[in-house]
Design an enzyme around this catalytic site. Sequence first.
Site, mmCIF file in Angstrom:
data_model
loop_
_atom_site.group_PDB
_atom_site.id
_atom_site.type_symbol
_atom_site.label_atom_id
_atom_site.label_comp_id
_atom_site.label_asym_id
_atom_site.label_seq_id
_atom_site.Cartn_x
_atom_site.Cartn_y
_atom_site.Cartn_z
ATOM 1 N N HIS A 90 -46.182 23.890 -40.643
ATOM 2 C CA HIS A 90 -47.561 24.382 -40.715
ATOM 3 C C HIS A 90 -47.991 24.996 -39.384
ATOM 4 O O HIS A 90 -48.766 25.961 -39.368
ATOM 5 C CB HIS A 90 -48.515 23.248 -41.100
ATOM 6 C CG HIS A 90 -48.629 23.041 -42.573
ATOM 7 N ND1 HIS A 90 -49.770 23.352 -43.289
ATOM 8 C CD2 HIS A 90 -47.731 22.579 -43.487
ATOM 9 C CE1 HIS A 90 -49.577 23.087 -44.576
ATOM 10 N NE2 HIS A 90 -48.353 22.600 -44.714
ATOM 11 N N ASP A 91 -47.494 24.455 -38.293
ATOM 12 C CA ASP A 91 -47.823 25.041 -36.991
ATOM 13 C C ASP A 91 -47.216 26.432 -36.853
ATOM 14 O O ASP A 91 -47.899 27.398 -36.524
ATOM 15 C CB ASP A 91 -47.318 24.138 -35.864
ATOM 16 C CG ASP A 91 -47.613 24.714 -34.489
ATOM 17 O OD1 ASP A 91 -48.738 25.211 -34.284
ATOM 18 O OD2 ASP A 91 -46.712 24.703 -33.628
ATOM 19 N N GLY A 96 -47.524 31.443 -35.198
ATOM 20 C CA GLY A 96 -46.278 31.079 -34.548
ATOM 21 C C GLY A 96 -46.299 29.657 -34.029
ATOM 22 O O GLY A 96 -47.300 28.940 -34.134
ATOM 23 N N ASP A 98 -47.058 27.470 -31.689
ATOM 24 C CA ASP A 98 -47.874 27.400 -30.467
ATOM 25 C C ASP A 98 -48.743 26.151 -30.407
ATOM 26 O O ASP A 98 -49.660 26.060 -29.587
ATOM 27 C CB ASP A 98 -48.751 28.647 -30.352
ATOM 28 C CG ASP A 98 -49.785 28.732 -31.476
ATOM 29 O OD1 ASP A 98 -49.657 27.963 -32.465
ATOM 30 O OD2 ASP A 98 -50.714 29.555 -31.371
ATOM 31 N N THR A 213 -36.136 17.211 -49.805
ATOM 32 C CA THR A 213 -35.231 16.142 -50.203
ATOM 33 C C THR A 213 -35.729 14.786 -49.703
ATOM 34 O O THR A 213 -35.231 13.737 -50.126
ATOM 35 C CB THR A 213 -33.809 16.401 -49.665
ATOM 36 O OG1 THR A 213 -32.925 15.412 -50.187
ATOM 37 C CG2 THR A 213 -33.763 16.350 -48.153
ATOM 38 N N ASP A 269 -30.184 14.892 -48.318
ATOM 39 C CA ASP A 269 -28.993 15.340 -49.031
ATOM 40 C C ASP A 269 -29.334 16.536 -49.912
ATOM 41 O O ASP A 269 -30.416 17.107 -49.813
ATOM 42 C CB ASP A 269 -28.398 14.189 -49.853
ATOM 43 C CG ASP A 269 -29.417 13.580 -50.826
ATOM 44 O OD1 ASP A 269 -30.420 14.264 -51.150
ATOM 45 O OD2 ASP A 269 -29.221 12.431 -51.262
#
Length: 343
Positions: A90-91, A96, A98, A213, A269
Site C-alpha cells: 500500500h505504501d 512510490g 516513501d 497464500t 507456498d
Amino acid sequence: MRWFLLTVFLLNLLHLADIAATFIPKQQPLMGRVLPKAKAAPVLPPSAFLSTTYYLKSCPNLESIIHQKVNAWVQKDSTLAASIIRLHFHDCAVRGCDASILLNHPGSERSAEASRTLRGFTLIDDIKAEVERQCPKTVSCADILTAAARDATLLVGGPFWEVPFGRKDGKFSIAKEANNVPQGHENVTSLLKFFDKMGLTFVDLVVLSGAHTIGRCNCYSIQQRLYNFNGTGKPDPSLNINYLNSLRKQCRLSSNYVNLDVTTPKTFDVAYYTNLGKKLGLLSTDQLLYSDSRTRSLVDLMASQPEFFIGQFAVSMVKLGNTNVLTGKKQGEVRQNCNYVNY
C-alpha cells in the site's frame, strides 16, 4: 667545410618539413566550424542510487535490529507477517515507496477508507525507536518498512532477498490517492493498468498476488460475492459451492475475518494458485487471475513450479520496493518519527 655541411643539413631538414606538411591536413579555424554535440549522460532511475551497503558504516546493526523486532512481533501474532507485506504494498502503490502510508494526520493515506484494515504500524514504530536509539537521524522509515516486509516474508517460509537501501521519506500523504489502491473487486484489465503505472508487469501482478497464500481478509470485502454479485441478487458463480457455504457461515458478521488461503493459510507456498484452479479464490481479483486468458497460464505455471514462484517472488518484491523511490537530497527526508514529517 664544417659550415658547408651544417648548411646542407639544415636545408634538408627544411625540405623534409615542407614534404611532411603536404601530408598533414591543415587545422580549420574554430570560428565557423560546427563542432559535434557531446552525448548527454544517460539519466539513471532513482533506484540506481540504492545500495545494499548504504548503511554499512552509518548503521551497521540495522538489518539485525529489524529482523529481531519483526521476529519478536510475529512470534506473538503470526498474522502480522501478512499485514506488514500488505502495508509495504500500500505504501509503494501510492507515490512510490516513501513511507507516506505511515504519516498519521487528518486526510493522510492512513486515514483513507481503503486503509482502514491496514495493520503493523506499531511494529514499524517499535523498530524505528530502536534504530533512532542506535543510529539517530540516519535510517528512513521507507527503508525500515521495505526491509520489514522482506523479513516478514522470510519468517513465514518465503524467500530471502537483498534489500537495497537509500530511500528518503516523503512529506506528502493524501487520502484520496490511497483509495485508488486495488481493493479486491477490480477486473484484470484495471489491475494490469495499475501495475503498469508502477512500472510492474503482468508477471509481477500474478506473482505478488501470491502473497495471499498467507493472511486474512475481513468479511466486509467479500459480502457482495456471497449474496449479490454485481447486483444480480445471486452469489458469484466462480465460487465453489461448498466454499461458498463455508464462507457464509464464517461471515455471519461483516467484521469477521477469513483466511485468504483456505488450505494452508499459515504456510508460504503455491496452494494459493492451486486453489484458484478449484474455484477457491477468496477475492474476486484472485479468482479472475485464473479466469482471464492473459494470466491463467502463469497461474498454472506457479501452481506446478513452487521453486520458480519462490524465486520470482523475491525478484518482484525487489521491483516493488524500488518503485518511484526518493533518493535525492532535496526529494525527501529521514523522518525522526515515522508518523510525522520533521519540523
